[in-house]
Design a protein around this motif. Structure first.
Motif, mmCIF file in Angstrom:
data_model
loop_
_atom_site.group_PDB
_atom_site.id
_atom_site.type_symbol
_atom_site.label_atom_id
_atom_site.label_comp_id
_atom_site.label_asym_id
_atom_site.label_seq_id
_atom_site.Cartn_x
_atom_site.Cartn_y
_atom_site.Cartn_z
ATOM 1 N N PHE A 178 0.930 -1.264 -0.090
ATOM 2 C CA PHE A 178 -0.007 0.128 0.127
ATOM 3 C C PHE A 178 0.727 1.145 0.044
ATOM 4 C CE2 PHE A 178 -1.789 3.571 2.488
ATOM 5 C CZ PHE A 178 -2.852 3.644 1.958
ATOM 6 N N TRP A 179 1.914 1.321 0.851
ATOM 7 C CA TRP A 179 2.853 2.472 1.049
ATOM 8 C C TRP A 179 3.707 2.582 -0.229
ATOM 9 C CZ3 TRP A 179 1.090 5.900 4.279
ATOM 10 C CH2 TRP A 179 0.805 5.613 5.382
ATOM 11 N N VAL A 180 4.077 1.362 -0.760
ATOM 12 C CA VAL A 180 4.996 1.512 -1.932
ATOM 13 C C VAL A 180 4.149 2.179 -3.006
ATOM 14 C CG1 VAL A 180 6.134 0.210 -3.678
ATOM 15 C CG2 VAL A 180 6.513 -0.272 -1.422
ATOM 16 N N THR A 181 2.730 1.710 -3.176
ATOM 17 C CA THR A 181 1.991 2.166 -4.546
ATOM 18 C C THR A 181 1.576 3.586 -4.303
ATOM 19 O OG1 THR A 181 1.045 -0.097 -4.557
ATOM 20 C CG2 THR A 181 -0.343 1.736 -5.645
ATOM 21 N N LYS A 182 1.338 4.159 -3.087
ATOM 22 C CA LYS A 182 1.087 5.413 -2.660
ATOM 23 C C LYS A 182 2.085 6.261 -2.936
ATOM 24 C CE LYS A 182 -1.086 9.044 -0.512
ATOM 25 N NZ LYS A 182 0.053 9.891 -0.637
ATOM 26 N N VAL A 183 3.557 5.965 -2.775
ATOM 27 C CA VAL A 183 4.453 6.810 -3.013
ATOM 28 C C VAL A 183 4.765 6.785 -4.461
ATOM 29 C CG1 VAL A 183 7.152 7.063 -3.045
ATOM 30 C CG2 VAL A 183 5.785 6.116 -0.882
ATOM 31 N N LEU A 184 4.397 5.737 -5.111
ATOM 32 C CA LEU A 184 4.736 5.772 -6.635
ATOM 33 C C LEU A 184 3.410 6.758 -7.415
ATOM 34 C CD1 LEU A 184 5.127 1.824 -7.487
ATOM 35 C CD2 LEU A 184 6.759 4.070 -7.752
ATOM 36 N N THR A 185 2.399 6.967 -6.707
ATOM 37 C CA THR A 185 1.454 7.676 -7.321
ATOM 38 C C THR A 185 1.368 8.957 -6.925
ATOM 39 O OG1 THR A 185 -0.025 7.667 -5.237
ATOM 40 C CG2 THR A 185 -0.446 5.824 -6.923
ATOM 41 N N THR A 186 2.138 9.511 -5.844
ATOM 42 C CA THR A 186 2.573 10.754 -5.752
ATOM 43 C C THR A 186 3.649 11.354 -6.742
ATOM 44 O OG1 THR A 186 4.517 10.290 -4.192
ATOM 45 C CG2 THR A 186 2.167 10.577 -3.079
ATOM 46 N N GLY A 187 4.619 10.311 -6.941
ATOM 47 C CA GLY A 187 5.527 10.759 -8.102
ATOM 48 C C GLY A 187 5.115 10.933 -9.425
ATOM 49 N N MET A 188 4.082 9.942 -9.670
ATOM 50 C CA MET A 188 3.482 10.183 -10.904
ATOM 51 C C MET A 188 2.532 11.464 -10.997
ATOM 52 S SD MET A 188 0.776 7.778 -12.858
ATOM 53 C CE MET A 188 0.090 8.199 -14.401
ATOM 54 N N GLY A 189 1.842 11.780 -9.841
ATOM 55 C CA GLY A 189 1.247 12.837 -10.031
ATOM 56 C C GLY A 189 1.814 14.129 -10.327
ATOM 57 N N ILE A 211 -10.448 0.572 -8.963
ATOM 58 C CA ILE A 211 -11.247 1.714 -8.944
ATOM 59 C C ILE A 211 -10.343 2.787 -7.912
ATOM 60 C CG2 ILE A 211 -13.345 3.031 -8.235
ATOM 61 C CD1 ILE A 211 -14.727 0.570 -9.440
ATOM 62 N N TYR A 212 -10.231 2.319 -6.677
ATOM 63 C CA TYR A 212 -9.508 3.015 -5.739
ATOM 64 C C TYR A 212 -8.210 3.714 -6.239
ATOM 65 C CZ TYR A 212 -7.138 4.205 -1.457
ATOM 66 O OH TYR A 212 -6.287 4.951 -0.448
ATOM 67 N N TRP A 213 -7.050 2.906 -6.879
ATOM 68 C CA TRP A 213 -5.952 3.457 -7.030
ATOM 69 C C TRP A 213 -6.223 4.430 -8.434
ATOM 70 C CZ3 TRP A 213 -2.462 4.024 -3.866
ATOM 71 C CH2 TRP A 213 -2.562 3.187 -2.684
ATOM 72 N N MET A 214 -7.297 4.152 -9.304
ATOM 73 C CA MET A 214 -7.260 5.092 -10.360
ATOM 74 C C MET A 214 -7.614 6.411 -9.771
ATOM 75 S SD MET A 214 -10.325 5.050 -13.516
ATOM 76 C CE MET A 214 -11.542 5.141 -11.762
ATOM 77 N N THR A 215 -8.394 6.581 -8.793
ATOM 78 C CA THR A 215 -8.986 7.594 -8.273
ATOM 79 C C THR A 215 -7.818 8.435 -7.475
ATOM 80 O OG1 THR A 215 -11.231 6.666 -7.870
ATOM 81 C CG2 THR A 215 -10.791 8.773 -6.646
ATOM 82 N N VAL A 216 -6.985 7.630 -6.831
ATOM 83 C CA VAL A 216 -5.763 8.220 -6.133
ATOM 84 C C VAL A 216 -4.585 8.867 -6.998
ATOM 85 C CG1 VAL A 216 -3.682 7.550 -4.898
ATOM 86 C CG2 VAL A 216 -5.849 6.806 -3.957
ATOM 87 N N VAL A 217 -4.615 8.215 -8.273
ATOM 88 C CA VAL A 217 -3.636 8.864 -9.074
ATOM 89 C C VAL A 217 -4.109 9.943 -9.827
ATOM 90 C CG1 VAL A 217 -3.111 8.652 -11.641
ATOM 91 C CG2 VAL A 217 -2.723 6.461 -9.961
ATOM 92 N N LEU A 218 -5.691 10.233 -10.105
ATOM 93 C CA LEU A 218 -6.252 11.457 -10.371
ATOM 94 C C LEU A 218 -6.011 12.413 -9.499
ATOM 95 C CD1 LEU A 218 -9.188 10.141 -12.772
ATOM 96 C CD2 LEU A 218 -7.200 11.354 -13.719
ATOM 97 N N VAL A 219 -6.519 12.217 -8.209
ATOM 98 C CA VAL A 219 -6.412 13.155 -7.018
ATOM 99 C C VAL A 219 -4.883 13.578 -6.887
ATOM 100 C CG1 VAL A 219 -6.268 12.982 -4.566
ATOM 101 C CG2 VAL A 219 -8.180 12.207 -5.907
ATOM 102 N N SER A 220 -3.865 12.683 -7.081
ATOM 103 C CA SER A 220 -2.435 13.178 -7.298
ATOM 104 C C SER A 220 -2.229 14.128 -8.322
ATOM 105 C CB SER A 220 -1.457 11.791 -7.427
ATOM 106 O OG SER A 220 -0.051 12.338 -7.536
ATOM 107 N N ALA A 231 -11.783 14.034 0.765
ATOM 108 C CA ALA A 231 -11.593 15.530 0.836
ATOM 109 C C ALA A 231 -9.923 15.519 1.537
ATOM 110 C CB ALA A 231 -12.478 16.356 1.487
ATOM 111 N N ALA A 232 -9.966 14.805 2.491
ATOM 112 C CA ALA A 232 -8.512 14.658 3.284
ATOM 113 C C ALA A 232 -7.440 14.579 2.228
ATOM 114 C CB ALA A 232 -8.743 13.751 4.461
ATOM 115 N N VAL A 233 -7.688 13.285 1.543
ATOM 116 C CA VAL A 233 -6.863 13.008 0.621
ATOM 117 C C VAL A 233 -6.415 14.108 -0.301
ATOM 118 C CG1 VAL A 233 -6.356 11.192 -1.430
ATOM 119 C CG2 VAL A 233 -7.448 10.567 0.658
ATOM 120 N N LEU A 234 -7.276 14.642 -0.842
ATOM 121 C CA LEU A 234 -7.142 15.634 -1.732
ATOM 122 C C LEU A 234 -6.227 16.903 -1.126
ATOM 123 C CD1 LEU A 234 -7.493 16.939 -4.505
ATOM 124 C CD2 LEU A 234 -9.671 17.859 -3.839
#
Length: 254
Positions: free
Chosen positions: A20-31, A72-81, A140-143
């Motif tokens: 989860f944390w690895v994927t989260k960090v990757l999405t932040t970099g991609m964003g 669906i969840y991680w697609m949303t996270v990527v777009l939030v990023s 809202a918190a994630v964004l």
């Protein structure tokens, strides 16, 4: 309105794990790099609203889902990023707001979200995301964390003159604080989670920028497009594993 606050049958967010944390960090970099790539390649006046629309569509799909779906969840996270990065960049580049000011503003916004969420629901635990209203507070918190992390990362890299690599190392040290505090000193698990969650944004973005930007700006010069694509491939790989694990857990529970 009744649909918004209706209870869902299961938590709509993933279990917290190393992947989860690895994927989260990757999405932040991609964003970070994707936002920069879009801003240079396309007209920001067009691409920012389109990204916002894509995020809204992803959130609608996420909210309409009856259970947690990794894709669906991680697609949303990527777009939030991506959109969160754009929001922070617009505040600085478009409106001329200094990074120090935008960092404080986004921190206040996040604090307000947390306070209202806590007063309304009695908990900030992600394990309690079982109603539409709690899910709304969560996103809202994630964004807000993405916007805050973007501003904070740019603040340390440019204003504090640490550079992107220096900022990445700094936030790599900082993200260890909640882990050590939780394991060694019994820090509140919810507080430790959100502390780490906020820091993943500048951590991933700083290293992604370092790889993407030209040597004149202290980077490796690999380009925002190639780095975005490479990170997307890694994210797809991680989510594929998470999806397989999720299906396995569902079979066991049945």
């Amino acid at each position: 309105m009744s649909r918004l606050v209706a209870a869902t049958r299961a938590s709509k967010v993933p279990e917290v794990s190393v992947l989860f944390w690895v994927t989260k960090v990757l999405t932040t970099g991609m964003g970070e790099t994707t936002s920069d790539f879009f801003a240079v390649t396309f007209d920001p006046v067009v691409v920012i609203p389109l990204t916002g629309i894509a995020l809204v569509i992803a959130l609608v799909v996420q909210f309409r889902a009856t259970a947690y779906s990794p894709w669906i969840y991680w697609m949303t996270v990527v777009l939030v990023s991506v959109f969160g990065t754009m929001a922070a960049d617009v505040a600085h580049v478009g409106l001329g707001i200094p990074y120090a000011v935008s960092t404080v503003v986004f921190a206040v916004v996040l604090a307000v979200v947390f306070v209202v969420w806590r007063l309304s629901e009695g908990t900030l635990s992600i394990h309690s995301i079982t109603t539409r209203r709690r899910e709304a507070f969560y996103w809202a918190a994630v964004l807000a964390t993405f916007a805050l992390g973007t501003a904070a990362g740019d603040l340390t890299a440019t204003v504090f003159d640490l550079g992107y690599l220096g900022s990445g190392i700094l936030f790599a040290v900082i993200i260890a604080v909640p882990a050590v505090a939780y394991l060694a000193f019994r820090m509140n698990a919810v507080a430790a989670f959100w502390f780490a969650y906020v820091v993943t944004r500048p951590l991933g973005a700083s290293f992604a920028d370092w790889m993407a930007v030209p040597p004149a700006r202290g980077g490796l010069g690999l380009g925002t497009g190639p780095i975005s694509l490479a990170l997307l491939v890694l994210i797809v790989g991680c989510v594929s594993v998470l999806a397989v694990e999720h299906r396995s857990v569902r079979r066991v529970r049945r």
